[in-house]
Motif scaffolding. Sequence first.
Motif, PDB file in Angstrom:
ATOM      1  N   VAL A  13      -3.832 -61.836  16.954  1.00  0.00           N
ATOM      2  CA  VAL A  13      -4.383 -62.189  18.121  1.00  0.00           C
ATOM      3  C   VAL A  13      -5.074 -63.655  18.061  1.00  0.00           C
ATOM      4  O   VAL A  13      -3.773 -64.424  18.442  1.00  0.00           O
ATOM      5  N   TRP A  14      -5.914 -63.626  17.443  1.00  0.00           N
ATOM      6  CA  TRP A  14      -6.667 -65.124  17.272  1.00  0.00           C
ATOM      7  C   TRP A  14      -5.649 -65.750  15.539  1.00  0.00           C
ATOM      8  O   TRP A  14      -5.411 -66.916  16.447  1.00  0.00           O
ATOM      9  N   ALA A  15      -5.268 -65.214  14.990  1.00  0.00           N
ATOM     10  CA  ALA A  15      -4.570 -65.314  14.144  1.00  0.00           C
ATOM     11  C   ALA A  15      -3.028 -66.678  14.114  1.00  0.00           C
ATOM     12  O   ALA A  15      -2.411 -66.957  14.345  1.00  0.00           O
ATOM     13  N   ASN A  16      -2.167 -64.993  15.357  1.00  0.00           N
ATOM     14  CA  ASN A  16      -0.985 -66.038  16.074  1.00  0.00           C
ATOM     15  C   ASN A  16      -2.089 -66.761  16.837  1.00  0.00           C
ATOM     16  O   ASN A  16      -0.364 -68.117  16.832  1.00  0.00           O
ATOM     17  N   GLN A  17      -2.586 -66.934  17.365  1.00  0.00           N
ATOM     18  CA  GLN A  17      -2.735 -68.226  18.425  1.00  0.00           C
ATOM     19  C   GLN A  17      -3.058 -68.553  18.622  1.00  0.00           C
ATOM     20  O   GLN A  17      -2.619 -69.846  17.999  1.00  0.00           O
ATOM     21  N   LYS A  18      -3.811 -68.933  16.924  1.00  0.00           N
ATOM     22  CA  LYS A  18      -3.429 -70.028  15.746  1.00  0.00           C
ATOM     23  C   LYS A  18      -2.784 -71.039  15.597  1.00  0.00           C
ATOM     24  O   LYS A  18      -2.436 -72.538  15.354  1.00  0.00           O
ATOM     25  N   ASP A  92       1.425 -63.203  24.279  1.00  0.00           N
ATOM     26  CA  ASP A  92      -0.174 -63.098  24.709  1.00  0.00           C
ATOM     27  C   ASP A  92       0.033 -61.703  26.120  1.00  0.00           C
ATOM     28  O   ASP A  92      -0.634 -61.128  26.014  1.00  0.00           O
ATOM     29  N   GLU A  93       1.376 -61.595  26.686  1.00  0.00           N
ATOM     30  CA  GLU A  93       1.600 -60.440  27.019  1.00  0.00           C
ATOM     31  C   GLU A  93       1.434 -59.197  26.291  1.00  0.00           C
ATOM     32  O   GLU A  93       0.661 -58.292  26.730  1.00  0.00           O
ATOM     33  N   THR A  94       2.613 -59.365  25.345  1.00  0.00           N
ATOM     34  CA  THR A  94       2.196 -58.122  24.587  1.00  0.00           C
ATOM     35  C   THR A  94       0.709 -57.771  23.910  1.00  0.00           C
ATOM     36  O   THR A  94       0.517 -56.554  24.140  1.00  0.00           O
ATOM     37  N   ALA A  95       0.370 -58.560  24.034  1.00  0.00           N
ATOM     38  CA  ALA A  95      -1.112 -58.986  23.177  1.00  0.00           C
ATOM     39  C   ALA A  95      -2.177 -57.862  24.537  1.00  0.00           C
ATOM     40  O   ALA A  95      -2.806 -56.936  24.192  1.00  0.00           O
ATOM     41  N   HIS A  96      -1.927 -58.332  25.753  1.00  0.00           N
ATOM     42  CA  HIS A  96      -2.355 -57.405  27.049  1.00  0.00           C
ATOM     43  C   HIS A  96      -1.958 -56.100  26.155  1.00  0.00           C
ATOM     44  O   HIS A  96      -3.210 -55.635  27.430  1.00  0.00           O
ATOM     45  N   ILE A 134      -0.773 -55.352  12.306  1.00  0.00           N
ATOM     46  CA  ILE A 134      -1.784 -56.767  11.991  1.00  0.00           C
ATOM     47  C   ILE A 134      -1.370 -56.461  10.583  1.00  0.00           C
ATOM     48  O   ILE A 134      -0.681 -58.212  10.601  1.00  0.00           O
ATOM     49  N   ASN A 135      -1.025 -56.083   9.314  1.00  0.00           N
ATOM     50  CA  ASN A 135      -0.661 -56.334   8.722  1.00  0.00           C
ATOM     51  C   ASN A 135       0.832 -57.940   8.619  1.00  0.00           C
ATOM     52  O   ASN A 135       1.185 -57.944   7.774  1.00  0.00           O
ATOM     53  N   HIS A 136       1.918 -56.708   9.467  1.00  0.00           N
ATOM     54  CA  HIS A 136       3.548 -57.813   9.309  1.00  0.00           C
ATOM     55  C   HIS A 136       3.090 -58.872  10.005  1.00  0.00           C
ATOM     56  O   HIS A 136       3.429 -60.364   9.248  1.00  0.00           O
ATOM     57  N   GLY A 137       2.057 -59.261  11.313  1.00  0.00           N
ATOM     58  CA  GLY A 137       1.907 -60.679  11.663  1.00  0.00           C
ATOM     59  C   GLY A 137       1.086 -60.964  10.524  1.00  0.00           C
ATOM     60  O   GLY A 137       1.845 -62.458  10.301  1.00  0.00           O
ATOM     61  N   THR A 138       0.147 -60.335   9.873  1.00  0.00           N
ATOM     62  CA  THR A 138      -0.103 -62.048   8.347  1.00  0.00           C
ATOM     63  C   THR A 138       0.674 -62.507   7.291  1.00  0.00           C
ATOM     64  O   THR A 138       0.751 -63.767   6.885  1.00  0.00           O
ATOM     65  N   PRO A 157      -5.213 -72.624   8.775  1.00  0.00           N
ATOM     66  CA  PRO A 157      -5.968 -70.977   8.038  1.00  0.00           C
ATOM     67  C   PRO A 157      -6.057 -70.246   8.785  1.00  0.00           C
ATOM     68  O   PRO A 157      -6.461 -70.601  10.219  1.00  0.00           O
ATOM     69  N   THR A 158      -5.387 -69.255   9.129  1.00  0.00           N
ATOM     70  CA  THR A 158      -5.772 -67.680   9.477  1.00  0.00           C
ATOM     71  C   THR A 158      -6.392 -66.406   8.339  1.00  0.00           C
ATOM     72  O   THR A 158      -6.429 -65.792   9.308  1.00  0.00           O
ATOM     73  N   ASP A 159      -7.096 -67.168   8.071  1.00  0.00           N
ATOM     74  CA  ASP A 159      -7.398 -65.862   6.799  1.00  0.00           C
ATOM     75  C   ASP A 159      -8.344 -64.947   7.638  1.00  0.00           C
ATOM     76  O   ASP A 159      -9.531 -65.702   8.251  1.00  0.00           O
ATOM     77  N   TYR A 160      -8.585 -63.828   7.599  1.00  0.00           N
ATOM     78  CA  TYR A 160      -9.406 -63.032   7.999  1.00  0.00           C
ATOM     79  C   TYR A 160     -11.085 -63.823   8.234  1.00  0.00           C
ATOM     80  O   TYR A 160     -11.712 -63.541   8.904  1.00  0.00           O
ATOM     81  N   ALA A 161     -11.325 -64.408   6.613  1.00  0.00           N
ATOM     82  CA  ALA A 161     -12.804 -64.703   6.690  1.00  0.00           C
ATOM     83  C   ALA A 161     -13.055 -66.319   7.428  1.00  0.00           C
ATOM     84  O   ALA A 161     -13.645 -66.053   8.319  1.00  0.00           O
ATOM     85  N   TYR A 162     -11.849 -67.106   8.423  1.00  0.00           N
ATOM     86  CA  TYR A 162     -12.047 -67.774   8.771  1.00  0.00           C
ATOM     87  C   TYR A 162     -12.001 -67.176  10.309  1.00  0.00           C
ATOM     88  O   TYR A 162     -12.701 -67.513  11.497  1.00  0.00           O
ATOM     89  N   TYR A 163     -11.602 -66.140  11.091  1.00  0.00           N
ATOM     90  CA  TYR A 163     -11.719 -64.966  12.078  1.00  0.00           C
ATOM     91  C   TYR A 163     -13.490 -64.842  12.044  1.00  0.00           C
ATOM     92  O   TYR A 163     -13.625 -65.068  12.967  1.00  0.00           O
ATOM     93  N   VAL A 164     -13.800 -64.223  10.961  1.00  0.00           N
ATOM     94  CA  VAL A 164     -14.704 -63.392  11.148  1.00  0.00           C
ATOM     95  C   VAL A 164     -16.191 -64.568  10.798  1.00  0.00           C
ATOM     96  O   VAL A 164     -17.429 -64.761  11.455  1.00  0.00           O
ATOM     97  N   PHE A 165     -16.193 -65.938  10.478  1.00  0.00           N
ATOM     98  CA  PHE A 165     -17.509 -67.286  10.132  1.00  0.00           C
ATOM     99  C   PHE A 165     -17.080 -67.953  10.857  1.00  0.00           C
ATOM    100  O   PHE A 165     -17.477 -68.933  11.198  1.00  0.00           O
ATOM    101  N   GLN A 166     -15.864 -67.727  12.390  1.00  0.00           N
ATOM    102  CA  GLN A 166     -15.552 -68.580  13.407  1.00  0.00           C
ATOM    103  C   GLN A 166     -16.871 -69.563  14.709  1.00  0.00           C
ATOM    104  O   GLN A 166     -18.039 -67.957  14.939  1.00  0.00           O
TER     105      GLN A 166
END
Length: 166
Positions: A13-18, A92-96, A134-138, A157-166
């Motif tokens: 969700v975070w990566a797609n929103q970015k 966003d609606e689908t994510a909810h 999730i993999n498909h989205g990446t 940038p939407t790498d997982y590390a960016y999400y973890v370290f935000q």
Amino acid sequence: MKHDTAKRFDYHVWANQKVFEHLQSLPKELFTKEIKSVFPSVSAVVVHMCVSDALWLNIISGGEYDEAKALAMRLNEELKEADIEKLSAFFDETAHQYQAFFEGAENLDAPLTVKLPMLGQRETSAAEMTNHVINHGTYHRGNISAMLRQMGHASVPTDYAYYVFQ
């Protein structure tokens, strides 16, 4: 306690929103500009991502593949001309709906039988199929990044590390 799959879906969700926020900041014509790439336009990739997420939610919620495919065909038609704002809202609606599914599921690792035309009947779980989403989205966020670069624009940038370290 939140299942690991639901936590990983939060990254999706975070990566797609970015990406969607970034696309909204670019000149509008880039979104629908036809180019020679994996998809004919960035908008086509985003529609595919939104429709795929909805299709798999239908399946992991117990729907049959034929029902999910009919939903996907209908959504493809409804969303093919949508702008990024409408597609972002759809995502966003689908994510909810996914979040509600995760909250209501007794066990995301429980066996789930899926019948796929090319693979036949398979045993999996909602957790495994969500990992596929999730993999498909990446994968497709990478398509968008490459397409934007092809048109002379940076991605986000939407790498997982960016999400973890935000």
